[in-house]
Scaffold this motif. Sequence first.
Motif, PDB file in Angstrom:
ATOM      1  N   VAL A 151       0.841  -1.200   0.000  1.00 27.08           N
ATOM      2  CA  VAL A 151       0.000   0.000   0.000  1.00 27.08           C
ATOM      3  C   VAL A 151       0.876   1.250   0.000  1.00 27.08           C
ATOM      4  CG1 VAL A 151      -1.618   1.336   1.411  1.00 27.08           C
ATOM      5  CG2 VAL A 151      -2.023  -1.091   1.034  1.00 27.08           C
ATOM      6  N   ARG A 152       1.907   1.251   0.824  1.00 30.70           N
ATOM      7  CA  ARG A 152       2.816   2.403   0.872  1.00 30.70           C
ATOM      8  C   ARG A 152       3.497   2.606  -0.479  1.00 30.70           C
ATOM      9  NH1 ARG A 152       8.257   1.803   3.883  1.00 30.70           N
ATOM     10  NH2 ARG A 152       7.894   0.039   2.587  1.00 30.70           N
ATOM     11  N   ASN A 153       3.997   1.520  -1.065  1.00 25.47           N
ATOM     12  CA  ASN A 153       4.640   1.632  -2.377  1.00 25.47           C
ATOM     13  C   ASN A 153       3.639   2.066  -3.444  1.00 25.47           C
ATOM     14  OD1 ASN A 153       7.036   0.845  -1.235  1.00 25.47           O
ATOM     15  ND2 ASN A 153       6.934  -1.259  -1.965  1.00 25.47           N
ATOM     16  N   GLY A 154       2.404   1.603  -3.333  1.00 25.41           N
ATOM     17  CA  GLY A 154       1.370   2.007  -4.283  1.00 25.41           C
ATOM     18  C   GLY A 154       1.071   3.487  -4.184  1.00 25.41           C
ATOM     19  N   ILE A 155       0.979   3.989  -2.953  1.00 26.83           N
ATOM     20  CA  ILE A 155       0.726   5.424  -2.775  1.00 26.83           C
ATOM     21  C   ILE A 155       1.900   6.238  -3.299  1.00 26.83           C
ATOM     22  CG2 ILE A 155       0.479   7.223  -1.016  1.00 26.83           C
ATOM     23  CD1 ILE A 155      -1.229   5.208   0.582  1.00 26.83           C
ATOM     24  N   ILE A 156       3.118   5.790  -3.018  1.00 24.83           N
ATOM     25  CA  ILE A 156       4.304   6.483  -3.523  1.00 24.83           C
ATOM     26  C   ILE A 156       4.312   6.444  -5.054  1.00 24.83           C
ATOM     27  CG2 ILE A 156       6.834   6.387  -3.686  1.00 24.83           C
ATOM     28  CD1 ILE A 156       6.817   5.453  -0.726  1.00 24.83           C
ATOM     29  N   GLY A 157       4.031   5.273  -5.627  1.00 20.85           N
ATOM     30  CA  GLY A 157       3.987   5.146  -7.093  1.00 20.85           C
ATOM     31  C   GLY A 157       2.898   6.007  -7.699  1.00 20.85           C
ATOM     32  N   PHE A 158       1.746   6.057  -7.052  1.00 22.03           N
ATOM     33  CA  PHE A 158       0.653   6.890  -7.539  1.00 22.03           C
ATOM     34  C   PHE A 158       1.045   8.361  -7.479  1.00 22.03           C
ATOM     35  CE2 PHE A 158      -3.558   8.959  -6.976  1.00 22.03           C
ATOM     36  CZ  PHE A 158      -4.105   8.600  -8.195  1.00 22.03           C
ATOM     37  N   GLY A 159       1.695   8.782  -6.375  1.00 25.04           N
ATOM     38  CA  GLY A 159       2.157  10.171  -6.242  1.00 25.04           C
ATOM     39  C   GLY A 159       3.172  10.524  -7.314  1.00 25.04           C
ATOM     40  N   ILE A 160       4.116   9.619  -7.549  1.00 23.81           N
ATOM     41  CA  ILE A 160       5.125   9.852  -8.593  1.00 23.81           C
ATOM     42  C   ILE A 160       4.451   9.934  -9.959  1.00 23.81           C
ATOM     43  CG2 ILE A 160       7.094   8.798  -9.790  1.00 23.81           C
ATOM     44  CD1 ILE A 160       8.027   7.781  -7.028  1.00 23.81           C
ATOM     45  N   SER A 161       3.448   9.087 -10.191  1.00 24.84           N
ATOM     46  CA  SER A 161       2.711   9.123 -11.463  1.00 24.84           C
ATOM     47  C   SER A 161       2.012  10.461 -11.655  1.00 24.84           C
ATOM     48  CB  SER A 161       1.668   8.018 -11.521  1.00 24.84           C
ATOM     49  OG  SER A 161       2.221   6.771 -11.353  1.00 24.84           O
ATOM     50  N   ILE A 162       1.394  10.964 -10.598  1.00 28.31           N
ATOM     51  CA  ILE A 162       0.706  12.251 -10.689  1.00 28.31           C
ATOM     52  C   ILE A 162       1.702  13.374 -10.967  1.00 28.31           C
ATOM     53  CG2 ILE A 162      -0.558  13.980  -9.326  1.00 28.31           C
ATOM     54  CD1 ILE A 162      -2.109  11.666  -8.079  1.00 28.31           C
ATOM     55  N   ILE A 163       2.820  13.376 -10.238  1.00 25.39           N
ATOM     56  CA  ILE A 163       3.836  14.414 -10.448  1.00 25.39           C
ATOM     57  C   ILE A 163       4.401  14.332 -11.865  1.00 25.39           C
ATOM     58  CG2 ILE A 163       6.149  15.167  -9.740  1.00 25.39           C
ATOM     59  CD1 ILE A 163       5.323  14.386  -6.862  1.00 25.39           C
ATOM     60  N   ALA A 164       4.699  13.113 -12.348  1.00 27.31           N
ATOM     61  CA  ALA A 164       5.219  12.941 -13.710  1.00 27.31           C
ATOM     62  C   ALA A 164       4.175  13.382 -14.739  1.00 27.31           C
ATOM     63  CB  ALA A 164       5.624  11.497 -13.944  1.00 27.31           C
ATOM     64  N   GLY A 165       2.908  13.048 -14.472  1.00 30.81           N
ATOM     65  CA  GLY A 165       1.845  13.466 -15.386  1.00 30.81           C
ATOM     66  C   GLY A 165       1.695  14.970 -15.431  1.00 30.81           C
ATOM     67  N   LEU A 166       1.733  15.607 -14.270  1.00 30.21           N
ATOM     68  CA  LEU A 166       1.649  17.068 -14.225  1.00 30.21           C
ATOM     69  C   LEU A 166       2.847  17.702 -14.925  1.00 30.21           C
ATOM     70  CD1 LEU A 166       0.303  17.727 -10.613  1.00 30.21           C
ATOM     71  CD2 LEU A 166      -0.907  18.047 -12.773  1.00 30.21           C
ATOM     72  N   GLY A 167       4.025  17.123 -14.703  1.00 29.24           N
ATOM     73  CA  GLY A 167       5.222  17.630 -15.389  1.00 29.24           C
ATOM     74  C   GLY A 167       5.086  17.496 -16.893  1.00 29.24           C
ATOM     75  N   GLY A 168       4.528  16.368 -17.358  1.00 29.93           N
ATOM     76  CA  GLY A 168       4.323  16.177 -18.795  1.00 29.93           C
ATOM     77  C   GLY A 168       3.316  17.157 -19.352  1.00 29.93           C
ATOM     78  N   VAL A 169       2.253  17.409 -18.600  1.00 31.89           N
ATOM     79  CA  VAL A 169       1.239  18.377 -19.039  1.00 31.89           C
ATOM     80  C   VAL A 169       1.852  19.768 -19.134  1.00 31.89           C
ATOM     81  CG1 VAL A 169      -0.886  19.542 -18.317  1.00 31.89           C
ATOM     82  CG2 VAL A 169      -0.747  17.071 -18.244  1.00 31.89           C
ATOM     83  N   VAL A 170       2.633  20.180 -18.139  1.00 28.84           N
ATOM     84  CA  VAL A 170       3.284  21.495 -18.148  1.00 28.84           C
ATOM     85  C   VAL A 170       4.246  21.576 -19.327  1.00 28.84           C
ATOM     86  CG1 VAL A 170       4.918  22.968 -16.882  1.00 28.84           C
ATOM     87  CG2 VAL A 170       3.004  21.917 -15.678  1.00 28.84           C
ATOM     88  N   PHE A 171       5.031  20.544 -19.566  1.00 24.69           N
ATOM     89  CA  PHE A 171       5.990  20.551 -20.673  1.00 24.69           C
ATOM     90  C   PHE A 171       5.272  20.652 -22.017  1.00 24.69           C
ATOM     91  CE2 PHE A 171       8.364  18.168 -23.904  1.00 24.69           C
ATOM     92  CZ  PHE A 171       9.503  18.945 -23.970  1.00 24.69           C
ATOM     93  N   ILE A 172       4.243  19.870 -22.215  1.00 24.87           N
ATOM     94  CA  ILE A 172       3.509  19.886 -23.491  1.00 24.87           C
ATOM     95  C   ILE A 172       2.789  21.224 -23.682  1.00 24.87           C
ATOM     96  CG2 ILE A 172       1.543  18.854 -24.717  1.00 24.87           C
ATOM     97  CD1 ILE A 172       2.464  16.152 -23.623  1.00 24.87           C
ATOM     98  N   SER A 173       2.184  21.722 -22.629  1.00 21.77           N
ATOM     99  CA  SER A 173       1.473  23.005 -22.771  1.00 21.77           C
ATOM    100  C   SER A 173       2.441  24.145 -23.055  1.00 21.77           C
ATOM    101  CB  SER A 173       0.632  23.291 -21.532  1.00 21.77           C
ATOM    102  OG  SER A 173       1.438  23.470 -20.408  1.00 21.77           O
ATOM    103  N   ARG A 174       3.612  24.149 -22.442  1.00 26.19           N
ATOM    104  CA  ARG A 174       4.610  25.187 -22.732  1.00 26.19           C
ATOM    105  C   ARG A 174       5.131  25.063 -24.149  1.00 26.19           C
ATOM    106  NH1 ARG A 174       8.443  26.357 -17.536  1.00 26.19           N
ATOM    107  NH2 ARG A 174       6.836  27.446 -16.362  1.00 26.19           N
TER     108      ARG A 174
END
Length: 184
Positions: A151-174
């Motif tokens: 569960v802890r690793n899943g939450i960490i993985g989910f958090g990393i996925s969200i951060i990576a997704g947000l970073g990708g959205v910011v990069f593509i939008s810029r």
Amino acid sequence: VFHLLITVQDMSRTSAGIVSINNRIAALSKNLSDSLADMDVNDQKFRLLKKDSYFEGFEAARHTYNKNLNEILNLAAQEAPQPNMWQDIGHTYETFTRPRSMDKMAQAKTAWGETAGVSEWMTAISGARQINDNRIEKALIRINGLSRQIVRNGIIGFGISIIAGLGGVVFISRSMLSPLNKLK
């Protein structure tokens, strides 16, 4: 995240199998104790009253004991294929009940009461049950620890996925907005 979910499912299936095997062994070992007690009681009644109905009760309890012991041996072999306490109990019981003469009925009617093995078997079964109960407890504790870690690793993985997704959205939008701003 998908890989994590597959791993969690596999771990859950495996651990549930281990715990269910040990729980089944616990239930069967209780039946072993009950059958052994029934055999002893029916043997004593048969010796005292000489009625065949008590011998039939003894044989029914012996059949139940053999059936439960064989199932325990099969389950124990699935869990841990090396020799274990259940095999020792089975070997001792088999050695004691092996016919020593041609007349099995006479053998069965006299051999049981000639030994103090019943109390030794009860002690051995109780010890084996205790070891099995300890295995169940350790398995449940291990499963709990692994579940928490997953569960802890899943939450960490989910958090990393969200951060990576947000970073990708910011990069593509810029990268899209930058040429549009130049065109303005």
